[in-house]
Write a protein that holds these residues in place. Sequence first.
Motif, short mmCIF file in Angstrom:
data_model
loop_
_atom_site.label_atom_id
_atom_site.label_comp_id
_atom_site.label_asym_id
_atom_site.label_seq_id
_atom_site.Cartn_x
_atom_site.Cartn_y
_atom_site.Cartn_z
N ASN A 112 22.14 0.60 5.94
CA ASN A 112 20.83 1.58 6.26
C ASN A 112 21.68 2.82 6.62
O ASN A 112 22.56 2.35 7.73
CB ASN A 112 19.81 1.17 6.99
CG ASN A 112 18.58 1.78 6.82
OD1 ASN A 112 18.54 2.53 5.97
ND2 ASN A 112 18.17 2.01 8.05
N MET A 113 21.63 3.70 6.38
CA MET A 113 22.23 4.96 6.92
C MET A 113 21.35 5.35 8.15
O MET A 113 20.36 6.22 7.71
CB MET A 113 22.64 6.10 5.90
CG MET A 113 23.24 7.30 5.98
SD MET A 113 24.72 7.00 6.81
CE MET A 113 25.76 7.01 5.46
N GLU A 114 21.76 5.50 9.00
CA GLU A 114 21.18 6.21 10.37
C GLU A 114 22.09 7.14 11.15
O GLU A 114 23.25 7.53 10.53
CB GLU A 114 20.86 5.02 11.04
CG GLU A 114 20.13 3.86 10.95
CD GLU A 114 19.82 3.00 11.91
OE1 GLU A 114 20.30 2.87 12.94
OE2 GLU A 114 18.76 1.74 11.46
N GLU A 115 21.40 7.85 11.97
CA GLU A 115 22.10 8.81 12.61
C GLU A 115 23.39 8.43 13.28
O GLU A 115 24.36 9.02 13.37
CB GLU A 115 21.04 9.63 13.63
CG GLU A 115 21.90 10.70 14.39
CD GLU A 115 20.82 11.35 15.43
OE1 GLU A 115 21.27 12.31 16.10
OE2 GLU A 115 19.61 10.77 15.61
N SER A 116 23.46 7.24 13.67
CA SER A 116 24.72 6.84 14.24
C SER A 116 25.56 6.17 13.36
O SER A 116 26.75 5.49 13.65
CB SER A 116 24.49 5.70 15.58
OG SER A 116 23.68 4.64 15.03
N GLY A 117 25.44 6.29 11.98
CA GLY A 117 26.16 5.59 11.23
C GLY A 117 25.69 4.38 10.08
O GLY A 117 24.22 4.33 10.07
#
Length: 456
Positions: free
Chosen positions: A264-269
């Motif tokens: 899952n692509m999140e703000e932290s990677g």
Amino acid sequence: MASKIKTKWICQNCGYETASYLGRCPDCSQFSTFCEEIISKDSSNKTNNMQSFPVSSIKEIEVDEKTRILTNFEELDRVLGGGFVQGSLVLLAGDPGIGKSTLVLQSCEKICTQNKKVLYICAEESTTQVKLRAQRLGVNSDNLYVTAQNCLDEVVKQIDEVKPDFVIVDSIQAVYCSEIMSSSGSVSQIRECTNLLMRQAKNKNITTIIIGHVTKEGNIAGPRVLEHMVDCVINFEGDKYKTYRLLRSIKNRFGSTNEVGVFNMEESGLVEIKNPSELFLRDKELEATSGTTVIATVEGTRVLLLEVQALVANTSYPAPRRVARGVEYNRLLQILAVLEKRVGLNLSKKDVYVNVIGGIDITEPAADLGIALAILTCERDVVISSDTLIIGEIGLNGEIRPVANIEKRLKEAQKLGFKKAIIPKVSENVSNNLNFSDIEIIQVEKVKDAIVKSLG
């Protein structure tokens, strides 16, 4: 007297070479793909300079657990077959902006904690840009070395100086070899640069990861021989409108080619998704609708429960449309033919659309029965309970044929709270092992039986 410059014409799609220009490539049948490239003077005298190794009996070759290096990314390690193999050459391909550099940079952080040196060669960005991404991802290690270099001859010198355990080239289309006169990204450059990196990896036992782009058709940019030269080809896929990403092994000399990793692509990677079935079925708590079923597919060692949706509507075209997303088109046509012949479902004037939620491509026939029931329930406007799992391969005579790993699929369904499972009729020995207290198992032999049992 100056020597005459020699040139050759090379197809930029497949690497076919000819002495003169051709409008159509005789190998890949593509038009206007030939580019003229200058043959370097030393190209005919080049040697591979491969290190000489003694001949050994296979019993004398030692292989231990240190041969593989884990990244502590369980999803990535699963796709690789248990981690990176020392001295291997891995190709990571994907669409622009999908997260290839992010995945590699996060893996570097985990590898560096194992006292391994990593040399990151950024041929498309500056070191400052890489540092900004590393700060966002929380990557900060003394064992991670970064250089902004696109000349491969200089890269080889830096490898000799740093003596890394891992080398990452981002990307193979941006680096060039000075011995080849063509520009970077051409077939000759990609082929020669990959060959040079392969020699470095094998001779010095350096695990090398090269990042590659894909064309608008979804194929890896460059000559087809590129995929033959590397040890492992991994595709990083995803929908630009959604945050999850799929890591799929296309070729792997050290493991299975059926494994899939989910992130899952999140703000932290990138964040690993340990149970992707919950992700793809998170909307199942909503009210069930017609044309929807849940199937179980096996990807390598993992079972994925996926939602299949079907839409049947009156056609406004002379010939009805058949649209399949995530399902093989010819397989859909076969299922429709069986429904018409063996069940009596007339779809000759109907458009049929089939979609697999989550962007997963289903290749195994165990999804046949689920697809067929999704089409039938949409046409008849009836509903199958959302806690029912459908498993089975459909034969041309309308029979439901057994599938592999049936017990494994049922355990995954039970874990996610399914109450009923419609499966093919199995042998008595297998049936004795299918004792699940929380899930009702219904065995069927024909498509008609599955229709009655699923709607009953």
